[in-house]
Design an enzyme around this catalytic site. Structure first.
Site, short mmCIF file in Angstrom:
data_model
loop_
_atom_site.label_atom_id
_atom_site.label_comp_id
_atom_site.label_asym_id
_atom_site.label_seq_id
_atom_site.Cartn_x
_atom_site.Cartn_y
_atom_site.Cartn_z
N PHE A 108 35.55 39.89 39.41
CA PHE A 108 34.13 40.29 39.40
C PHE A 108 33.87 41.28 40.54
O PHE A 108 34.39 41.09 41.65
CB PHE A 108 33.23 39.09 39.68
CG PHE A 108 33.05 38.11 38.59
CD1 PHE A 108 33.77 38.16 37.42
CD2 PHE A 108 32.12 37.08 38.73
CE1 PHE A 108 33.59 37.23 36.40
CE2 PHE A 108 31.93 36.14 37.74
CZ PHE A 108 32.65 36.21 36.57
N MET A 150 41.23 35.23 40.29
CA MET A 150 39.80 35.30 39.99
C MET A 150 39.00 35.74 41.21
O MET A 150 38.14 35.02 41.71
CB MET A 150 39.29 33.94 39.52
CG MET A 150 39.55 32.82 40.47
SD MET A 150 39.91 31.32 39.59
CE MET A 150 41.56 31.72 39.00
N PRO A 151 39.23 36.95 41.69
CA PRO A 151 38.51 37.39 42.89
C PRO A 151 37.04 37.72 42.59
O PRO A 151 36.67 38.02 41.45
CB PRO A 151 39.24 38.67 43.31
CG PRO A 151 40.51 38.70 42.52
CD PRO A 151 40.24 37.93 41.27
N TYR A 152 36.28 37.67 43.66
CA TYR A 152 34.89 38.09 43.63
C TYR A 152 34.70 39.09 44.77
O TYR A 152 35.02 38.78 45.92
CB TYR A 152 33.96 36.88 43.83
CG TYR A 152 32.53 37.26 44.04
CD1 TYR A 152 31.70 37.54 42.96
CD2 TYR A 152 31.98 37.36 45.31
CE1 TYR A 152 30.38 37.91 43.14
CE2 TYR A 152 30.67 37.72 45.50
CZ TYR A 152 29.87 38.00 44.42
OH TYR A 152 28.56 38.37 44.60
#
Lengths: 64, 64, 64, 64, 64, 64
Positions: E41, E1-3
């Site tokens: 994201f 779940m990188p940003y």
């Protein structure tokens, strides 16, 4: 002179993977926006799984 | 009520240097924009040289 | 190669004041940490008073 | 798909307190803006008291 | 779940260029770290040239 | 003295919704970590749907 910040969980990202992220993002900005790599910064933040939440839960809980 | 974030590589910034950054940035916001120092925040992030890239390379590679 | 982000409310910061912030922060990093100004970035974000809160209230409410 | 970043000083925030922050912020975004919790991220940064300044002083100085 | 947050100056980035940045960064995180694109994201910030400084000067001054 | 940044897409967040976010986040930090609301900052960023990506696509594409 772009600035890119990449946040991921600190689950064993190796120095070689970090170098691939830095090279890849820089190349993308050169190719897409014709930016100068000499003034393109990439900063990677590695976040503890206790400190990252999604769907009401910490990643520590999700991994358990 | 400004918020200032300073990111530098974690190459031996001393507590005294951090205090100088905090005082200096706060004074600059007071002098330039007449901000109230009591609600001026300064947050310093020290980033590993593996995690900071410029010109396609990590700072670790550049320092080698 | 520092990166500095300054967030203030968008209450009429002039281009000259922005230049003073940029010069002042850059000089502080040169003087305190011996950083190279050519790779010192300063990014100023101006935030709507509706979008900044302190003490349970938006700045719009505080100014009213 | 909101992204929320919470920065606090690293003064003993427990894993249970972090889970309460994650749950509480996510619920607030669901209740207020009808956001989907499955794509609501919360990232907590714990900052050294040497690295956080307010009112010209580091939090380390303020706590002394 | 990188940003991932990409900051560039607001000098005419087209919607198609933004889509290329989003696709390219997401693919890089899939290829390098095996991340799930559904929870990756990418947020692009376009910054006024008055508000971006490098080498003591705003980009507006550098472009003049 | 926490600092909270909330990023959402700019799809019609009303001033009243922003006030609810500010109050709710501040209360959460008071209740969970006993923070002082007078030095709790909340900054809301509204991001264009062209500039936010998830799953390889911009939110503009996803909404189409």
């Amino acid at each position: 002179m772009p600035y890119v910040n990449i946040k991921v969980t600190n689950e064993g990202v190796s120095p070689e993977q970090k170098r691939r992220l830095i090279r890849g993002v820089t190349q993308l900005l050169v190719d897409t926006l014709n930016k100068d790599p000499k003034t393109t910064f990439v900063v990677i933040d590695e976040v503890s799984t206790d400190n990252w939440g999604i769907g009401y839960k910490s990643v520590t809980e999700l991994r358990a």
